[in-house]
Design a protein around this motif. Structure first.
Motif, PDB file in Angstrom:
ATOM      1  N   MET A   1      35.313   1.245   8.932  1.00  0.00           N
ATOM      2  CA  MET A   1      35.261   2.663   9.165  1.00  0.00           C
ATOM      3  C   MET A   1      36.669   3.153   9.431  1.00  0.00           C
ATOM      4  SD  MET A   1      33.652   4.685  12.342  1.00  0.00           S
ATOM      5  CE  MET A   1      31.998   4.562  11.791  1.00  0.00           C
ATOM      6  N   HIS A  52      33.933   2.073   4.358  1.00  0.00           N
ATOM      7  CA  HIS A  52      32.594   2.639   4.215  1.00  0.00           C
ATOM      8  C   HIS A  52      32.527   4.102   4.621  1.00  0.00           C
ATOM      9  CE1 HIS A  52      31.133  -1.720   4.782  1.00  0.00           C
ATOM     10  NE2 HIS A  52      31.567  -1.498   3.575  1.00  0.00           N
ATOM     11  N   LEU A  53      33.359   4.483   5.596  1.00  0.00           N
ATOM     12  CA  LEU A  53      33.274   5.846   6.133  1.00  0.00           C
ATOM     13  C   LEU A  53      34.671   6.347   6.456  1.00  0.00           C
ATOM     14  CD1 LEU A  53      31.610   8.243   7.339  1.00  0.00           C
ATOM     15  CD2 LEU A  53      31.522   6.935   9.477  1.00  0.00           C
ATOM     16  N   THR A 111      32.131   5.015  -0.576  1.00  0.00           N
ATOM     17  CA  THR A 111      32.668   5.540   0.679  1.00  0.00           C
ATOM     18  C   THR A 111      32.080   6.907   0.965  1.00  0.00           C
ATOM     19  OG1 THR A 111      34.765   4.391   0.327  1.00  0.00           O
ATOM     20  CG2 THR A 111      34.788   6.206   1.900  1.00  0.00           C
ATOM     21  N   LEU A 138      25.006   4.659   5.408  1.00  0.00           N
ATOM     22  CA  LEU A 138      26.033   3.635   5.193  1.00  0.00           C
ATOM     23  C   LEU A 138      25.443   2.366   4.601  1.00  0.00           C
ATOM     24  CD1 LEU A 138      28.154   4.207   8.414  1.00  0.00           C
ATOM     25  CD2 LEU A 138      28.691   4.897   6.063  1.00  0.00           C
ATOM     26  N   ARG A 142      26.408   0.723   0.827  1.00  0.00           N
ATOM     27  CA  ARG A 142      26.835  -0.671   0.649  1.00  0.00           C
ATOM     28  C   ARG A 142      25.981  -1.374  -0.400  1.00  0.00           C
ATOM     29  NH1 ARG A 142      27.139  -0.888   6.490  1.00  0.00           N
ATOM     30  NH2 ARG A 142      25.229  -2.090   6.480  1.00  0.00           N
TER      31      ARG A 142
END
Length: 192
Positions: A1, A52-53, A111, A138, A142
Protein backbone atom coordinates in the motif's frame (compact mmCIF):
# COMPACT_ATOMS: atom_id res chain seq x y z
CA UNK A 1 0.00 0.00 0.00
CA UNK A 2 1.19 3.53 -0.66
CA UNK A 3 0.10 6.93 0.46
CA UNK A 4 1.27 10.35 -0.62
CA UNK A 5 0.73 12.47 2.46
CA UNK A 6 1.98 13.72 5.77
CA UNK A 7 2.78 11.76 8.94
CA UNK A 8 -0.73 11.90 10.42
CA UNK A 9 -2.31 10.34 7.33
CA UNK A 10 0.38 7.64 7.31
CA UNK A 11 -0.48 6.89 10.95
CA UNK A 12 -4.16 6.56 10.00
CA UNK A 13 -3.37 4.02 7.29
CA UNK A 14 -1.02 2.06 9.54
CA UNK A 15 -3.69 1.93 12.25
CA UNK A 16 -6.00 0.22 9.73
CA UNK A 17 -3.35 -2.30 8.69
CA UNK A 18 -5.00 -5.32 10.30
CA UNK A 19 -8.40 -4.51 8.76
CA UNK A 20 -6.69 -4.21 5.38
CA UNK A 21 -5.14 -7.66 5.60
CA UNK A 22 -1.76 -6.53 6.92
CA UNK A 23 -1.29 -3.69 4.46
CA UNK A 24 1.34 -1.13 5.29
CA UNK A 25 2.67 2.12 3.92
CA UNK A 26 5.67 1.25 1.77
CA UNK A 27 6.44 4.68 0.34
CA UNK A 28 5.44 8.30 0.52
CA UNK A 29 6.12 11.21 -1.78
CA UNK A 30 5.55 14.93 -1.81
CA UNK A 31 4.88 15.87 -5.40
CA UNK A 32 4.65 19.35 -6.89
CA UNK A 33 1.31 20.52 -8.23
CA UNK A 34 1.89 19.61 -11.87
CA UNK A 35 -0.08 17.03 -13.79
CA UNK A 36 3.07 15.51 -15.28
CA UNK A 37 4.82 14.99 -11.91
CA UNK A 38 1.72 13.55 -10.24
CA UNK A 39 1.19 11.18 -13.16
CA UNK A 40 4.82 10.04 -13.14
CA UNK A 41 4.55 8.97 -9.48
CA UNK A 42 1.17 7.28 -10.01
CA UNK A 43 2.43 5.39 -13.07
CA UNK A 44 5.64 4.33 -11.35
CA UNK A 45 3.86 3.06 -8.25
CA UNK A 46 1.09 1.27 -10.16
CA UNK A 47 2.94 0.00 -13.26
CA UNK A 48 6.46 -0.65 -11.97
CA UNK A 49 6.14 -1.12 -8.21
CA UNK A 50 2.80 -2.97 -8.59
CA UNK A 51 1.33 -1.64 -5.34
CA UNK A 52 -2.25 -2.52 -4.50
CA UNK A 53 -3.48 0.84 -3.24
CA UNK A 54 -2.37 4.43 -3.81
CA UNK A 55 -3.92 7.16 -1.72
CA UNK A 56 -3.23 10.71 -2.78
CA UNK A 57 -4.10 13.50 -0.37
CA UNK A 58 -5.01 17.04 -1.29
CA UNK A 59 -5.33 18.80 -4.59
CA UNK A 60 -9.04 18.01 -4.99
CA UNK A 61 -10.55 21.45 -4.29
CA UNK A 62 -11.25 24.54 -6.37
CA UNK A 63 -7.97 26.45 -6.26
CA UNK A 64 -5.88 26.73 -9.43
CA UNK A 65 -3.25 24.40 -7.89
CA UNK A 66 -5.84 21.66 -7.19
CA UNK A 67 -5.17 19.33 -10.14
CA UNK A 68 -4.92 15.85 -8.61
CA UNK A 69 -8.14 14.58 -10.25
CA UNK A 70 -7.02 15.94 -13.63
CA UNK A 71 -3.76 14.04 -13.22
CA UNK A 72 -5.46 10.86 -12.01
CA UNK A 73 -8.45 10.44 -14.33
CA UNK A 74 -6.55 9.98 -17.64
CA UNK A 75 -4.50 7.19 -16.04
CA UNK A 76 -7.46 5.13 -14.84
CA UNK A 77 -8.56 2.07 -16.81
CA UNK A 78 -11.81 1.92 -14.82
CA UNK A 79 -13.40 4.56 -12.63
CA UNK A 80 -14.86 3.75 -9.19
CA UNK A 81 -17.52 6.41 -8.62
CA UNK A 82 -19.02 4.56 -5.65
CA UNK A 83 -15.82 5.11 -3.66
CA UNK A 84 -15.97 8.85 -4.32
CA UNK A 85 -19.66 8.92 -3.41
CA UNK A 86 -19.09 7.16 -0.08
CA UNK A 87 -16.28 9.57 0.80
CA UNK A 88 -18.44 12.56 -0.14
CA UNK A 89 -21.40 11.30 1.90
CA UNK A 90 -19.19 10.78 4.95
CA UNK A 91 -17.49 14.17 4.58
CA UNK A 92 -20.81 15.99 4.18
CA UNK A 93 -21.80 14.69 7.62
CA UNK A 94 -18.86 16.68 9.01
CA UNK A 95 -18.76 19.83 6.88
CA UNK A 96 -20.91 21.32 4.11
CA UNK A 97 -17.77 22.45 2.24
CA UNK A 98 -17.12 18.78 1.40
CA UNK A 99 -19.38 19.37 -1.60
CA UNK A 100 -16.42 21.19 -3.15
CA UNK A 101 -14.40 17.97 -3.42
CA UNK A 102 -13.58 16.83 -6.94
CA UNK A 103 -11.92 13.58 -5.91
CA UNK A 104 -11.47 10.70 -8.35
CA UNK A 105 -11.03 6.99 -7.73
CA UNK A 106 -10.46 4.03 -9.96
CA UNK A 107 -8.32 1.15 -11.15
CA UNK A 108 -5.08 1.21 -13.12
CA UNK A 109 -3.94 -2.33 -13.86
CA UNK A 110 -4.24 -4.07 -10.50
CA UNK A 111 -3.87 -0.87 -8.44
CA UNK A 112 -6.69 1.05 -6.80
CA UNK A 113 -6.00 4.80 -6.81
CA UNK A 114 -8.06 7.05 -4.54
CA UNK A 115 -7.81 10.84 -4.30
CA UNK A 116 -8.37 11.72 -0.64
CA UNK A 117 -9.01 15.12 0.92
CA UNK A 118 -6.01 17.14 2.08
CA UNK A 119 -7.09 17.31 5.73
CA UNK A 120 -5.67 14.36 7.72
CA UNK A 121 -8.83 14.16 9.84
CA UNK A 122 -10.88 13.91 6.65
CA UNK A 123 -8.56 11.16 5.40
CA UNK A 124 -9.32 9.19 8.57
CA UNK A 125 -13.06 9.76 8.20
CA UNK A 126 -13.07 8.73 4.53
CA UNK A 127 -10.95 5.61 5.08
CA UNK A 128 -13.25 4.60 7.93
CA UNK A 129 -16.25 4.97 5.60
CA UNK A 130 -14.53 2.84 2.92
CA UNK A 131 -13.48 0.03 5.27
CA UNK A 132 -16.60 -2.14 4.77
CA UNK A 133 -15.67 -2.64 1.08
CA UNK A 134 -11.98 -1.74 0.71
CA UNK A 135 -10.51 -5.13 1.76
CA UNK A 136 -12.92 -6.90 -0.62
CA UNK A 137 -11.92 -4.55 -3.47
CA UNK A 138 -8.21 -5.13 -2.87
CA UNK A 139 -8.65 -8.92 -2.86
CA UNK A 140 -10.50 -8.72 -6.16
CA UNK A 141 -7.79 -6.57 -7.70
CA UNK A 142 -5.16 -9.11 -6.70
CA UNK A 143 -7.08 -11.62 -8.82
CA UNK A 144 -8.14 -13.72 -5.88
CA UNK A 145 -10.25 -16.42 -7.57
CA UNK A 146 -12.00 -17.19 -4.32
CA UNK A 147 -13.18 -13.59 -4.04
CA UNK A 148 -16.54 -13.90 -5.74
CA UNK A 149 -19.19 -12.78 -3.31
CA UNK A 150 -19.28 -12.49 0.47
CA UNK A 151 -21.81 -15.36 0.65
CA UNK A 152 -20.04 -17.65 -1.83
CA UNK A 153 -19.84 -20.98 0.07
CA UNK A 154 -18.89 -23.74 -2.34
CA UNK A 155 -16.52 -25.47 0.07
CA UNK A 156 -18.37 -25.07 3.32
CA UNK A 157 -19.96 -28.13 4.84
CA UNK A 158 -23.22 -27.98 6.78
CA UNK A 159 -21.43 -28.78 10.03
CA UNK A 160 -18.52 -26.35 9.62
CA UNK A 161 -18.64 -23.14 11.64
CA UNK A 162 -18.75 -20.23 9.23
CA UNK A 163 -17.62 -16.84 10.46
CA UNK A 164 -19.99 -14.45 8.72
CA UNK A 165 -17.54 -11.52 8.85
CA UNK A 166 -15.12 -13.39 6.61
CA UNK A 167 -17.02 -16.16 4.87
CA UNK A 168 -14.72 -16.55 1.89
CA UNK A 169 -11.62 -17.05 4.05
CA UNK A 170 -13.34 -19.79 6.04
CA UNK A 171 -14.53 -21.43 2.84
CA UNK A 172 -11.08 -21.21 1.29
CA UNK A 173 -9.37 -22.74 4.34
CA UNK A 174 -11.92 -25.58 4.36
CA UNK A 175 -11.18 -26.29 0.69
CA UNK A 176 -7.43 -26.22 1.24
CA UNK A 177 -7.58 -28.57 4.22
CA UNK A 178 -9.69 -31.08 2.24
CA UNK A 179 -7.34 -30.94 -0.75
CA UNK A 180 -4.25 -31.41 1.44
CA UNK A 181 -2.53 -28.30 0.13
CA UNK A 182 -1.36 -25.44 2.24
CA UNK A 183 -2.85 -21.96 2.03
CA UNK A 184 -0.91 -19.81 -0.38
CA UNK A 185 -1.41 -16.18 -1.24
CA UNK A 186 -1.20 -17.07 -4.93
CA UNK A 187 -3.41 -20.17 -5.00
CA UNK A 188 -7.16 -19.80 -5.00
CA UNK A 189 -9.94 -22.34 -4.90
CA UNK A 190 -10.91 -24.26 -7.99
CA UNK A 191 -14.33 -22.65 -8.40
CA UNK A 192 -15.24 -21.31 -11.82
Amino acid sequence: MLIASGPKAVDVVNSLSEKLGGAKVVATAVVSDTIHEIQEVLKSWSDEEKVHLILTTGGTGFTPRDITPEATLPLLHKQAPGIVQVMLNKSLQVTPTAMLSRAAAGIRGSTLIINMPGNPNAVAECLDALMPALPHALRQLRGDKREKHPRHLPHATPDSPIITADVWTTSFHAAQSRSGSHVSEHKGCSCD
